[in-house]
Design a protein around this motif. Sequence first.
Motif, short mmCIF file in Angstrom:
data_model
loop_
_atom_site.label_atom_id
_atom_site.label_comp_id
_atom_site.label_asym_id
_atom_site.label_seq_id
_atom_site.Cartn_x
_atom_site.Cartn_y
_atom_site.Cartn_z
N VAL A 108 1.28 3.23 -4.88
CA VAL A 108 0.85 3.05 -6.27
C VAL A 108 0.74 1.57 -6.60
CG1 VAL A 108 1.45 3.51 -8.68
CG2 VAL A 108 1.87 5.25 -6.95
N ASN A 109 -0.37 1.20 -7.20
CA ASN A 109 -0.62 -0.17 -7.70
C ASN A 109 -0.44 -1.23 -6.61
OD1 ASN A 109 -1.16 0.99 -10.16
ND2 ASN A 109 0.73 0.32 -11.13
N VAL A 110 -1.10 -1.04 -5.48
CA VAL A 110 -0.90 -1.92 -4.33
C VAL A 110 -1.36 -3.36 -4.55
CG1 VAL A 110 -0.90 -0.07 -2.63
CG2 VAL A 110 -3.08 -1.15 -3.26
N ALA A 111 -2.16 -3.63 -5.56
CA ALA A 111 -2.59 -5.01 -5.83
C ALA A 111 -1.62 -5.74 -6.75
CB ALA A 111 -3.99 -5.02 -6.44
N ASP A 112 -0.56 -5.09 -7.16
CA ASP A 112 0.43 -5.68 -8.06
C ASP A 112 1.72 -5.93 -7.29
OD1 ASP A 112 -1.46 -5.33 -10.04
OD2 ASP A 112 -0.55 -3.50 -10.82
N PRO A 113 1.90 -7.12 -6.73
CA PRO A 113 3.09 -7.36 -5.90
C PRO A 113 4.41 -7.04 -6.59
CG PRO A 113 1.61 -9.26 -5.87
CD PRO A 113 1.06 -8.30 -6.86
N ASP A 114 4.47 -7.21 -7.91
CA ASP A 114 5.72 -6.94 -8.62
C ASP A 114 5.72 -5.58 -9.29
OD1 ASP A 114 6.76 -9.43 -7.92
OD2 ASP A 114 5.78 -10.40 -9.63
N GLY A 115 4.65 -4.79 -9.11
CA GLY A 115 4.58 -3.50 -9.78
C GLY A 115 4.17 -2.36 -8.88
N SER A 116 4.18 -2.60 -7.57
CA SER A 116 3.77 -1.55 -6.63
C SER A 116 4.97 -0.72 -6.21
CB SER A 116 3.11 -2.18 -5.41
OG SER A 116 4.02 -3.04 -4.76
N MET A 117 4.67 0.47 -5.70
CA MET A 117 5.74 1.35 -5.21
C MET A 117 5.15 2.28 -4.17
SD MET A 117 8.99 2.26 -5.39
CE MET A 117 9.53 1.35 -6.84
N LEU A 118 5.88 2.47 -3.08
CA LEU A 118 5.50 3.42 -2.05
C LEU A 118 6.31 4.69 -2.20
CD1 LEU A 118 5.38 1.08 1.08
CD2 LEU A 118 3.47 1.81 -0.36
N PHE A 119 5.62 5.82 -2.07
CA PHE A 119 6.26 7.14 -2.08
C PHE A 119 6.02 7.73 -0.69
CE2 PHE A 119 5.43 6.05 -6.43
CZ PHE A 119 6.53 6.52 -7.11
N PRO A 120 6.97 7.54 0.22
CA PRO A 120 6.77 7.90 1.63
C PRO A 120 6.81 9.41 1.87
CG PRO A 120 9.00 7.12 1.30
CD PRO A 120 8.28 6.94 -0.02
N PRO A 121 6.36 9.82 3.04
CA PRO A 121 6.34 11.25 3.38
C PRO A 121 7.70 11.75 3.83
CG PRO A 121 5.37 9.99 5.16
CD PRO A 121 5.69 9.01 4.06
N VAL A 122 8.64 11.81 2.89
CA VAL A 122 9.99 12.27 3.20
C VAL A 122 10.36 13.44 2.29
CG1 VAL A 122 10.77 10.01 4.06
CG2 VAL A 122 11.06 10.58 1.64
N VAL A 123 11.38 14.18 2.72
CA VAL A 123 11.91 15.29 1.94
C VAL A 123 12.29 14.77 0.55
CG1 VAL A 123 13.87 16.88 1.73
CG2 VAL A 123 12.72 16.59 3.94
N GLY A 124 11.93 15.53 -0.46
CA GLY A 124 12.21 15.13 -1.83
C GLY A 124 11.02 14.48 -2.49
N ILE A 125 10.03 14.09 -1.70
CA ILE A 125 8.81 13.51 -2.25
C ILE A 125 7.62 14.40 -1.91
CG2 ILE A 125 7.24 11.53 -2.26
CD1 ILE A 125 9.68 9.74 -1.82
N VAL A 126 7.43 14.69 -0.63
CA VAL A 126 6.34 15.57 -0.20
C VAL A 126 6.95 16.91 0.23
CG1 VAL A 126 4.89 13.62 0.52
CG2 VAL A 126 6.37 14.73 2.20
N PRO A 127 6.14 17.95 0.38
CA PRO A 127 6.68 19.23 0.86
C PRO A 127 7.38 19.09 2.22
CG PRO A 127 4.46 19.52 0.02
CD PRO A 127 4.71 18.03 0.08
N ASP A 128 8.44 19.83 2.40
CA ASP A 128 9.22 19.76 3.64
C ASP A 128 8.36 19.92 4.89
OD1 ASP A 128 11.38 19.52 1.96
OD2 ASP A 128 12.33 21.41 2.57
N ALA A 129 7.33 20.76 4.81
CA ALA A 129 6.50 21.05 5.98
C ALA A 129 5.78 19.80 6.50
CB ALA A 129 5.47 22.13 5.64
N VAL A 130 5.59 18.78 5.66
CA VAL A 130 4.89 17.57 6.10
C VAL A 130 5.78 16.33 6.02
CG1 VAL A 130 2.59 18.46 5.61
CG2 VAL A 130 3.82 17.19 3.84
N ALA A 131 7.05 16.51 5.67
CA ALA A 131 7.98 15.39 5.60
C ALA A 131 8.38 14.96 6.99
CB ALA A 131 9.22 15.77 4.79
N VAL A 132 8.35 13.67 7.26
CA VAL A 132 8.66 13.17 8.60
C VAL A 132 10.15 13.32 8.93
CG1 VAL A 132 6.71 11.59 8.68
CG2 VAL A 132 8.90 10.77 7.80
N ASP A 133 10.97 13.51 7.90
CA ASP A 133 12.41 13.64 8.15
C ASP A 133 12.92 15.05 7.89
OD1 ASP A 133 12.03 13.56 5.40
OD2 ASP A 133 13.81 12.36 5.01
N ALA A 134 12.04 16.03 7.83
CA ALA A 134 12.44 17.39 7.48
C ALA A 134 13.42 18.01 8.46
CB ALA A 134 11.21 18.29 7.35
#
Length: 153
Positions: A108-134
């Motif tokens: 989110v907001n990758v052009a804003d160095p002080d306002g960007s955030m990554l939501f990685p493919p992990v349990v609790g963010i994406v569905p368990d079936a596609v989470a890399v740490d499931a």
Amino acid sequence: MGDGAALADRIAERRAGVGDPGALVGELRRALVLVPYDRGGLWTAEFGGVRWVCGFTDEAALARFAEERAVLEGAEGASQSWEYAAFRGARLLDEVIPAMGVPAGVAVNVADPDGSMLFPPVVGIVPDAVAVDADVPDTRAVHGDAKGEGAGL
């Protein structure tokens, strides 16, 4: 809530070291996220073995990204018009990310160095079936569940 401003506020809280990580994920799920198109598909970038869907909290954040791209691409990029789609964050996380077929998250907001955030493919963010740490033991204790509860960020 559900607007990009509320998501930007939650991001600012987390970047300041306060705020609830679960509330941040919940706000992403409720927010409308603007995702530009690139060659017929959604704009994505590859980094760290993850495909990142680039989303923005509002048109101003998207415009900052377009300006950065224009600097990188020179005169050709300056004349480019930017089409985008608005997605509920929940749809990005629950439908778009799983359909990509590779580890994927939302940036989110990758052009804003002080306002960007990554939501990685992990349990609790994406569905368990596609989470890399499931399949990692006790992951839910660290990341919470797929509804954004827990301390995954």
